[in-house]
Structures are given as structure tokens and as C-alpha cells.
Design a protein around this motif. Structure first.
Motif, short mmCIF file in Angstrom:
data_model
loop_
_atom_site.label_atom_id
_atom_site.label_comp_id
_atom_site.label_asym_id
_atom_site.label_seq_id
_atom_site.Cartn_x
_atom_site.Cartn_y
_atom_site.Cartn_z
N SER A 280 -7.42 8.69 20.51
CA SER A 280 -8.70 7.97 20.37
C SER A 280 -9.18 7.97 18.92
O SER A 280 -9.98 7.11 18.53
CB SER A 280 -9.76 8.60 21.27
OG SER A 280 -10.00 9.95 20.90
N THR A 281 -8.71 8.92 18.12
CA THR A 281 -9.01 8.96 16.69
C THR A 281 -7.70 8.85 15.92
O THR A 281 -6.61 9.10 16.45
CB THR A 281 -9.71 10.26 16.29
OG1 THR A 281 -8.80 11.36 16.49
CG2 THR A 281 -10.96 10.48 17.14
N TRP A 282 -7.80 8.52 14.63
CA TRP A 282 -6.59 8.46 13.82
C TRP A 282 -6.00 9.84 13.57
O TRP A 282 -4.78 9.99 13.44
CB TRP A 282 -6.87 7.72 12.51
CG TRP A 282 -7.01 6.25 12.74
CD1 TRP A 282 -8.16 5.51 12.68
CD2 TRP A 282 -5.97 5.34 13.11
NE1 TRP A 282 -7.90 4.19 12.99
CE2 TRP A 282 -6.57 4.06 13.26
CE3 TRP A 282 -4.61 5.47 13.34
CZ2 TRP A 282 -5.84 2.93 13.63
CZ3 TRP A 282 -3.87 4.34 13.70
CH2 TRP A 282 -4.49 3.10 13.84
N ASP A 283 -6.84 10.86 13.53
CA ASP A 283 -6.32 12.22 13.43
C ASP A 283 -5.47 12.55 14.66
O ASP A 283 -4.41 13.19 14.56
CB ASP A 283 -7.47 13.23 13.31
CG ASP A 283 -8.12 13.20 11.93
OD1 ASP A 283 -7.49 12.68 10.99
OD2 ASP A 283 -9.25 13.70 11.80
N GLY B 177 -9.46 4.78 17.00
CA GLY B 177 -10.58 4.52 16.08
C GLY B 177 -11.43 3.30 16.37
O GLY B 177 -12.32 2.98 15.59
N GLY B 178 -11.19 2.60 17.47
CA GLY B 178 -12.01 1.45 17.79
C GLY B 178 -11.34 0.13 17.48
O GLY B 178 -10.21 0.08 17.01
N ALA B 179 -12.06 -0.96 17.73
CA ALA B 179 -11.49 -2.30 17.61
C ALA B 179 -11.43 -2.76 16.15
O ALA B 179 -12.15 -2.26 15.28
CB ALA B 179 -12.32 -3.29 18.43
N GLY B 180 -10.57 -3.73 15.92
CA GLY B 180 -10.46 -4.31 14.59
C GLY B 180 -9.74 -5.64 14.66
O GLY B 180 -9.35 -6.10 15.74
N ASN B 181 -9.55 -6.26 13.51
CA ASN B 181 -8.87 -7.55 13.44
C ASN B 181 -7.89 -7.55 12.26
O ASN B 181 -8.23 -7.11 11.17
CB ASN B 181 -9.87 -8.70 13.25
CG ASN B 181 -9.19 -10.06 13.30
OD1 ASN B 181 -8.87 -10.55 14.38
ND2 ASN B 181 -8.95 -10.66 12.15
N TRP B 182 -6.68 -8.03 12.52
CA TRP B 182 -5.67 -8.16 11.48
C TRP B 182 -5.07 -9.56 11.59
O TRP B 182 -4.29 -9.84 12.46
CB TRP B 182 -4.60 -7.09 11.65
CG TRP B 182 -3.44 -7.18 10.70
CD1 TRP B 182 -3.24 -8.10 9.71
CD2 TRP B 182 -2.31 -6.30 10.65
NE1 TRP B 182 -2.06 -7.85 9.05
CE2 TRP B 182 -1.48 -6.75 9.60
CE3 TRP B 182 -1.93 -5.17 11.38
CZ2 TRP B 182 -0.28 -6.12 9.29
CZ3 TRP B 182 -0.74 -4.55 11.07
CH2 TRP B 182 0.08 -5.01 10.04
N GLY B 183 -5.51 -10.41 10.70
CA GLY B 183 -4.87 -11.71 10.61
C GLY B 183 -5.59 -12.81 11.36
O GLY B 183 -6.72 -12.69 11.81
#
Length: 443
Positions: A195-198, A318-324
Motif C-alpha cells: 500500500s506504500t512504496w516502502d 501510494g495511491g492513484a496517478g497518471n502516466w501518459g
């Protein structure tokens, strides 16, 4: 989507990659340029029977040909033939496009624009592209997500492109490799553990301890950085247009996480879009890959039928995001502007965007298409509910601030990260190199 995108990028995305095979690439660009010059010369773009050949120039894999959309459009419009050219790497594509825009020749009727370049088009090159409101594009505004539409619109209201896909993010992984390393394979359980990048890096260290031979946790630390920075609203520019890459804590966090992964030996050290990276999908060279929606079609193409059922998809750390994501535009120098507009309007309509997602994985920017694909699943990815996974990510992704040199800044940073993992350059030295590269580009 857009793959090279990022697919892009893709495609970049695109839609979106770092490639250093200069001699090969320059040859490819020269060939593409020659082909386009021939297409744009006017010698053979209209047959004696009145048939018009529309030229479409793309980067990566947009999936139109593969999904049968060109063939369907030609059937619906008997007087139209479509000829596509494409360049695998978006950086090479953009350089070639800039040369042709400056010279005014060799341009296709339809040119793709990666989302990281769209601010450059609207703010610096608006006079080189058709205002699509001339053909009625303003009527389409309600069909697109607001952020997608506004990014291609100038301050004085000119619309310079119609949106293709967006790049909501998830994590794709090989269930067979995780199982061999004694890690869970259930997508919900993995989403909780990373759920986290760690948490993601910790699982990577566990994987490395028991990994199958010649298999790393992820493909490259550049892709890790890119997916993380895609979770941020402000990245390289603030809303006023000021460069903030040196002071933005989000950039530092993504950089530090990527260099930590490199130091821990979690990466396969592969340049995205390289032949070695392509081969690694089938070879099992990495267990996980940060995965915007457009990556699904790319994975299928590279891993082939043998990969069906070995891949799955889970929620991103880490949650939602957008790539491209990308746009289709019509240059001022296009020979068949009205016909080109009719084509891109059809290709970006909800029905076609929905079909592209179901066949290729390119997630729609059309609000109507997003509703159509909400229940989609993908048997190749172990029946993953891709409509829900990417739909939820798209809804939660931030509206990103884009700057004139957004893509160039990103490329300098991922180039520097490649130095860290491939050459052993220290993170401090690599960051200094990235800063110098950005200064050279932005002045």
C-alpha cells in the motif's frame, strides 16, 4: 495512450522512455522522415478515382490498426484510405516532428502529440496546428474529461487536438514468479502489503532473497520514478509556469525511492523500449512493472500467448496517478484537413475508445467510454477487473500541471537514473547531471 506510449507514452507516453541506441534510432528516424516526405509530397495522395489517402503519423502503439479501426473507417468511407507510419520511441518521434514543423514539409494529415508535449504545442506552436473548432470540435467538449480537453486548448480558445487515452496507473505482476519466490499472488493481498512504496521495496527485498534465476523485482528504476511522479499534481512546473523540479519534495521523494531500489539491486537495469526490455517480458526477467493502462497491450504483444494467465494486476502503491496519454492533431500543412478532422473525431469517439480499451488496454479519455468499460475484465491478466482497477485510478488521479518542457525535464531525470543503475554513478552526481541537462534545455 499512448505506448512508447507512452505507449507513451508508450507511449509515453507515451505515451513515455530512455533509449540510447543512437545509430539504429537515427537510421529509423531518417527512414521515417523519408517515408513521410514521400507521403506529404502530394505525388500520390489522391488516386485517379478520387480516393484520398490520409496519412497518420504516430509513436509507439496506439492500437488503431490492431483493433481493426482503420479497416472499419475505410469501409464506412469508401473514398478514404489510411496510411500509418510510426516511430517506436517518442523522443525520436518528437525530434523528427519538430524538424518537419520548422520546414513545413513532410507532415502527415494527422500527427500524434504526447501529453507531456501538449503544453509546448498550445503555448509555443499553436500557429502550426489547425484550430479544430473550425470543424465543429467545440461541440465535443462535454464528451471528454475536463483536464484532458483543457490541456489541448489555448488561452484564446483554440482547440489543437482531440484526446485519445489517459494513463491511470496500477501494478502488473507475474503470478508464477511471485509464487516461486514464496510471495502472495492474490491481487487484494498484494495491494495491502504494498500500500506504500516502502512496502513495495520491502516485498522486493523478500523477492530478491528467493527469486528465480535471472529475475529481478522490477524492470528499471526509471519506470519506478515515473510512476511515482505521476501521482503528483505538481511535478516540474507550478501553476504559474515556474520550474520547480529542484525544490519540489515530490520529485526528491521519487528520486530517493528509485535510487534506493537501485542500491538494493531490485532492478533488471533495462532501458524501457529497448530490444532487451521487449524480450524480458517473455523471459521472466522481472516480476513486477509499474503499469499504466496502455501498458497492457504492450505486455500482450511482447509476452505473447505464452504469457496468458501468468500476469495479473493490482492497485498501485501510494495511491492513484497518471502516466501518459496522447492527442491527435492536424498540422496547418496537412493536405486533407477536413478529412483528417473527421477521422480523428471518429477515432476518439466513445464507441471507438471503449473498443480500444477492451482490445488494447488504452484507457479512455472520453467520459462516455469510461462508463462503457466499467465492468471489463481481461483473461490475459488472470481475469483482472481492469475496468474497475483503472476506472477507480482514473477518478482518483490528480489533475496534473503541465509545463512547456515537461517531457524534456522528465527525460533528463530518467536518463540520470539510468546512469545510477547501469553505470554505478552516485545519486548526487547523477542528480547534478540531470540539473545541468534541464538547464541546457530550458535556458
Amino acid at each position: 495512450m499512448t505506448i512508447a506510449r507512452s505507449a507513451t507514452g508508450r507511449r509515453t507516453t507515451g505515451r513515455r522512455a530512455t533509449v540510447r541506441r543512437a545509430a539504429v534510432r537515427l537510421g529509423a528516424v531518417a527512414l521515417t522522415g523519408a517515408l513521410l516526405a514521400a507521403c506529404g509530397s502530394g505525388a500520390s495522395d489522391e488516386a485517379s478515382d478520387g480516393t484520398v489517402t490520409l496519412t497518420v503519423d504516430l509513436f509507439g502503439s496506439f492500437g488503431y490498426k490492431e483493433a481493426g479501426l482503420y479497416a472499419e473507417y475505410e469501409k464506412l468511407h469508401p473514398g478514404i484510405k489510411i496510411k500509418q507510419t510510426d516511430t517506436e520511441d517518442e523522443q525520436d518521434y518528437w525530434k523528427s516532428l519538430q524538424t518537419r514543423l520548422a520546414g513545413g514539409g513532410g507532415l502527415a494529415d494527422v500527427q500524434a502529440i504526447e501529453v507531456g508535449r501538449i503544453a509546448s504545442v498550445t503555448q509555443q506552436q499553436a500557429d502550426r496546428f489547425e484550430d479544430l473548432t473550425k470543424y465543429g470540435a467545440e461541440k465535443l467538449k462535454g464528451e471528454f474529461a475536463e483536464a484532458k480537453w483543457s490541456a489541448a486548448t489555448t488561452k484564446d480558445g483554440r482547440v489543437l487536438g482531440l484526446g485519445t487515452d489517459v494513463g491511470p496507473e496500477a501494478m502488473c505482476y507475474r503470478t508464477d514468479l511471485l509464487k516461486q519466490a514464496g510471495l502472495p499472488t492474490d491481487r487484494a493481498e498484494l495491494a495491502r502489503k504494498w500500500s506504500t512504496w516502502d512496502g513495495y521495496l520491502e516485498l522486493g527485498k523478500q523477492y530478491k532473497a528467493k527469486a528465480p534465476a535471472k529475475s529481478a523485482w522490477l524492470d528499471s528504476v526509471g519506470s519506478l520514478y515515473t510512476i511515482m511522479i505521476g501521482q503528483e499534481e505538481e511535478r516540474y512546473y507550478d501553476a504559474s509556469g515556474k520550474l520547480i523540479h529542484e525544490s519540489n519534495p515530490a520529485v526528491k521523494t521519487a528520486w530517493d525511492t528509485a535510487t534506493e531500489a537501485a542500491a538494493a539491486g531490485l532492478s533488471a537495469k533495462l532501458d524501457q523500449w529497448s530490444p532487451q526490455w521487449n524480450q524480458a517480458f517473455a523471459a521472466g526477467s522481472f516480476a513486477t512493472i509499474p503499469c499504466p493502462a496502455w501498458m497492457l497491450g504492450y505486455i500482450k504483444g511482447q509476452a505473447g500467448e505464452a504469457g496468458k494467465g501468468k500476469w495479473d494486476i493490482a492497485k498501485l502503491p501510494g495511491g492513484a496517478g497518471n502516466w501518459g496519454g496522447s492527442y491527435l492533431s492536424v498540422p496547418r500543412a496537412a493536405k486533407h484537413k477536413k478529412e483528417a478532422y473527421d477521422l480523428i473525431q471518429w477515432l476518439t469517439a466513445p464507441e471507438q475508445q471503449a473498443r480500444l480499451f477492451e482490445k488494447q488496454g488504452n484507457f479512455p479519455s472520453s467520459t462516455g467510454a469510461i462508463a462503457k468499460v466499467a465492468g471489463a475484465t481481461d483473461p490475459y491478466f488472470s481475469g483482472a477487473p481492469i475496468g474497475k482497477i483503472f476506472g477507480d485510478a482514473a477518478k482518483a488521479a490528480p489533475v496534473q500541471v503541465l509545463g512547456v518542457h515537461d517531457k524534456n525535464v522528465a527525460d533528463q531525470i530518467t536518463n540520470a537514473l539510468s546512469e545510477v543503475e547501469r553505470k554505478g554513478t552516485s545519486p548526487d552526481k547523477a542528480w547534478s547531471n540531470a540539473k545541468k541537462g534541464v538547464e541546457n534545455i530550458t535556458g
